[in-house]
Design a protein around this motif. Structure first.
Motif, mmCIF file in Angstrom:
data_model
loop_
_atom_site.group_PDB
_atom_site.id
_atom_site.type_symbol
_atom_site.label_atom_id
_atom_site.label_comp_id
_atom_site.label_asym_id
_atom_site.label_seq_id
_atom_site.Cartn_x
_atom_site.Cartn_y
_atom_site.Cartn_z
ATOM 1 N N MET A 288 3.781 17.910 42.963
ATOM 2 C CA MET A 288 3.284 17.484 41.657
ATOM 3 C C MET A 288 2.183 18.411 41.155
ATOM 4 O O MET A 288 2.080 18.697 39.959
ATOM 5 C CB MET A 288 2.764 16.047 41.725
ATOM 6 C CG MET A 288 3.859 15.005 41.822
ATOM 7 S SD MET A 288 3.198 13.322 41.761
ATOM 8 C CE MET A 288 4.721 12.379 41.716
ATOM 9 N N THR A 289 1.363 18.895 42.074
ATOM 10 C CA THR A 289 0.320 19.851 41.685
ATOM 11 C C THR A 289 0.934 21.154 41.196
ATOM 12 O O THR A 289 0.526 21.711 40.169
ATOM 13 C CB THR A 289 -0.622 20.126 42.868
ATOM 14 O OG1 THR A 289 -1.240 18.901 43.266
ATOM 15 C CG2 THR A 289 -1.701 21.134 42.484
ATOM 16 N N ASP A 290 1.939 21.652 41.934
ATOM 17 C CA ASP A 290 2.573 22.915 41.563
ATOM 18 C C ASP A 290 3.361 22.801 40.264
ATOM 19 O O ASP A 290 3.319 23.697 39.415
ATOM 20 C CB ASP A 290 3.507 23.376 42.688
ATOM 21 C CG ASP A 290 2.746 23.807 43.928
ATOM 22 O OD1 ASP A 290 1.517 24.022 43.828
ATOM 23 O OD2 ASP A 290 3.368 23.915 45.002
ATOM 24 N N ARG A 291 4.086 21.706 40.085
ATOM 25 C CA ARG A 291 4.959 21.581 38.916
ATOM 26 C C ARG A 291 4.216 21.079 37.683
ATOM 27 O O ARG A 291 4.430 21.595 36.580
ATOM 28 C CB ARG A 291 6.134 20.654 39.222
ATOM 29 C CG ARG A 291 6.946 20.291 37.986
ATOM 30 C CD ARG A 291 8.281 19.675 38.313
ATOM 31 N NE ARG A 291 9.232 20.685 38.788
ATOM 32 C CZ ARG A 291 10.556 20.490 38.851
ATOM 33 N NH1 ARG A 291 11.066 19.332 38.477
ATOM 34 N NH2 ARG A 291 11.351 21.435 39.285
ATOM 35 N N GLN B 215 -5.706 12.617 39.379
ATOM 36 C CA GLN B 215 -4.440 12.207 38.774
ATOM 37 C C GLN B 215 -3.384 11.906 39.831
ATOM 38 O O GLN B 215 -2.602 10.962 39.687
ATOM 39 C CB GLN B 215 -3.948 13.313 37.825
ATOM 40 C CG GLN B 215 -4.789 13.460 36.574
ATOM 41 C CD GLN B 215 -4.410 14.697 35.769
ATOM 42 O OE1 GLN B 215 -4.047 15.741 36.321
ATOM 43 N NE2 GLN B 215 -4.489 14.587 34.443
ATOM 44 N N ILE B 216 -3.372 12.699 40.901
ATOM 45 C CA ILE B 216 -2.448 12.436 41.998
ATOM 46 C C ILE B 216 -2.764 11.091 42.640
ATOM 47 O O ILE B 216 -1.868 10.319 42.995
ATOM 48 C CB ILE B 216 -2.510 13.569 43.042
ATOM 49 C CG1 ILE B 216 -1.947 14.862 42.454
ATOM 50 C CG2 ILE B 216 -1.733 13.185 44.302
ATOM 51 C CD1 ILE B 216 -2.067 16.052 43.359
ATOM 52 N N GLY B 217 -4.067 10.786 42.763
ATOM 53 C CA GLY B 217 -4.469 9.498 43.319
ATOM 54 C C GLY B 217 -3.949 8.331 42.504
ATOM 55 O O GLY B 217 -3.510 7.309 43.057
ATOM 56 N N ILE B 218 -3.963 8.470 41.205
ATOM 57 C CA ILE B 218 -3.442 7.409 40.328
ATOM 58 C C ILE B 218 -1.942 7.240 40.539
ATOM 59 O O ILE B 218 -1.424 6.113 40.606
ATOM 60 C CB ILE B 218 -3.755 7.730 38.852
ATOM 61 C CG1 ILE B 218 -5.273 7.683 38.606
ATOM 62 C CG2 ILE B 218 -3.034 6.748 37.931
ATOM 63 C CD1 ILE B 218 -5.681 8.130 37.229
ATOM 64 N N LYS C 243 9.836 15.888 33.629
ATOM 65 C CA LYS C 243 8.734 15.158 33.011
ATOM 66 C C LYS C 243 8.047 14.283 34.044
ATOM 67 O O LYS C 243 8.706 13.580 34.813
ATOM 68 C CB LYS C 243 9.239 14.303 31.851
ATOM 69 C CG LYS C 243 9.696 15.108 30.643
ATOM 70 C CD LYS C 243 10.019 14.203 29.470
ATOM 71 C CE LYS C 243 10.400 15.012 28.237
ATOM 72 N NZ LYS C 243 10.695 14.136 27.063
ATOM 73 N N LEU C 244 6.708 14.319 34.050
ATOM 74 C CA LEU C 244 5.944 13.559 35.028
ATOM 75 C C LEU C 244 6.211 12.061 34.911
ATOM 76 O O LEU C 244 6.285 11.358 35.930
ATOM 77 C CB LEU C 244 4.448 13.837 34.850
ATOM 78 C CG LEU C 244 3.503 13.074 35.790
ATOM 79 C CD1 LEU C 244 3.780 13.429 37.241
ATOM 80 C CD2 LEU C 244 2.048 13.379 35.431
ATOM 81 N N SER C 245 6.373 11.560 33.695
ATOM 82 C CA SER C 245 6.613 10.125 33.514
ATOM 83 C C SER C 245 7.920 9.706 34.173
ATOM 84 O O SER C 245 8.003 8.628 34.781
ATOM 85 C CB SER C 245 6.644 9.781 32.023
ATOM 86 O OG SER C 245 7.642 10.525 31.351
#
Length: 396
Positions: free
Chosen positions: A230-233, A240-243, A291-293
């Protein structure tokens, strides 16, 4: 019976919270003790190492003792060890206290799974298993924010709070839980290795544990590098990763609560077949999403589905043999930790050498497909209370 359900949920919640507690504190503890990043992770690894190794010993021993006493002793040891973590004045003393906490957890958590069939009516066992798993899921969702919030004044407050609350739970367990003495014919003097003989001899047990290993290997490998991916993409920050991780934990929590309802209406085999088939598809497809969502939604569904499947799998394993439930629960705990450790190592290798997260997703899908096959064709999800051969009782 509700008192037992609440007690087991809270015990698993405290053990799970303690497991995740060090992660948000790691930068602070690294600075406090002046250690490098390369070895700081041992403050986490010491706990999981103690839990994984000693679970293999704790389970067989507990099957020859009063399970109530084993659970209380483990919970008191867990409480004291966690409180001592708050007094650690060096890296090595912290590792020692975390190791002791992990060892104590190895004597506690498996007893929860083994005690549920002993104190709950048969009709309530799946629901109670799901709620106990929900305690772990809730800890996964809330462990990081709880640890961070408690550490605002000082990092030691986190450990003291978890330890004291666990000690109060031990007091409650002392008054609430009945004695759970070994079954007639179960010898205290039976060696640790001999208690594993019934599981080794049973084809159903071998299939069940291999399926359980593949289930955790697939899910653990995918989870190990999801933050990195998720950090790379998506260029997410740690916060934000914690959420996102909290959302995944909430999905697992929801699934744990839904597990008993699903099995009651559809049956174990049908729920596992549908759930794991869905997981195979989602793990293969998820890395392709842009898409992150969408990724977060899919992973929420994955964790919710895992929350449904995990209690069913544990319930199926513990129903294999009533005389060695402690051994079975402890072996399942070690299987889970071993699979997650192997998965973390494989995830790094696959991510760097074999095409990134898309290959990890494919690997996880294959593991889940093989696991499903072992569960269905190994006979593990047959009728409840069907035990492995009576040779197990003679071996015990």
């Amino acid at each position: 019976m509700r008192k037992y359900t609440v007690l087991f949920f809270l015990i698993m919640f405290m053990i799970g919270t303690d497991t995740f507690l060090v992660s948000p504190l790691l930068p602070t503890l690294q600075s406090e003790f002046g250690v490098s990043t390369g070895i700081a992770g041992w403050m986490v690894g010491a706990y999981t190492l103690g839990s994984a190794v000693f679970a293999l010993i704790a389970g067989p021993l507990s099957d020859g003792w009063n399970r109530r006493i084993v659970l209380l002793s483990g919970l008191v040891g867990f409480s004291i060890s966690t409180i001592l973590c708050g007094f650690a004045d060096s890296f090595w003393t912290m590792c020692l206290f975390r190791l002791l906490a992990g060892i104590s957890a190895a004597f506690t958590a498996p007893q929860v799974w083994a005690s549920i069939p002993a104190v709950m009516p048969a009709a309530s066992i799946p629901r109670t298993m799901g709620i106990a798993f929900a305690g772990l899921a809730a800890a996964q969702a809330l462990g990081v924010p709880i640890g961070s919030w408690l550490a605002i004044s000082h990092w030691s407050v986190s450990f003291w709070t978890i330890g004291i609350v666990s000690l109060l739970l031990a007091l409650a367990a002392f008054f609430l839980l009945p004695d759970m003495k070994p079954n007639a014919g179960t010898s205290v003097r039976t060696s640790i290795l001999r208690r594993y003989v019934p599981l080794i001899r049973s084809g159903k047990a071998r299939s069940g544990f291999l399926a359980y290993l593949l289930l955790h290997l697939g899910s653990g490998t995918a989870f190990a590098f999801v933050g990195k991916w998720m950090t790379d993409r998506f260029e997410l920050t740690i916060g934000q990763i914690g959420i996102v991780m909290m959302c995944l934990g909430l999905g697992s929590l929801l699934g744990s609560f839904l597990s008993s309802h699903a099995t009651r209406n559809l049956g174990n085999a049908n729920v596992v077949a549908a759930g794991m088939s869905l997981l195979v598809v989602l793990y293969a497809v998820m890395p392709q999403l842009t898409k992150l969502s969408f990724v977060t939604t899919v992973y929420f569904i994955i964790f919710m589905t895992l929350g449904v499947v995990f209690p069913i799998a544990m319930g199926a394993l513990t129903s294999l043999n009533a005389t060695i439930r402690g051994t079975i629960s402890s072996l399942a705990n070690s299987t889970m930790n071993g699979a997650n450790t192997l998965g973390a190592w494989l995830a790094g290798l696959i991510y760097v050498q074999f095409g990134g997260y898309a290959t990890i997703g494919l690997f996880s899908a294959i593991c889940l497909a093989l696991s499903l096959g072992m569960f269905l064709f190994g006979g593990v999800l047959g009728k409840r209370s069907t035990q492995i051969n009576q040779e197990s009782t003679s071996a015990s």
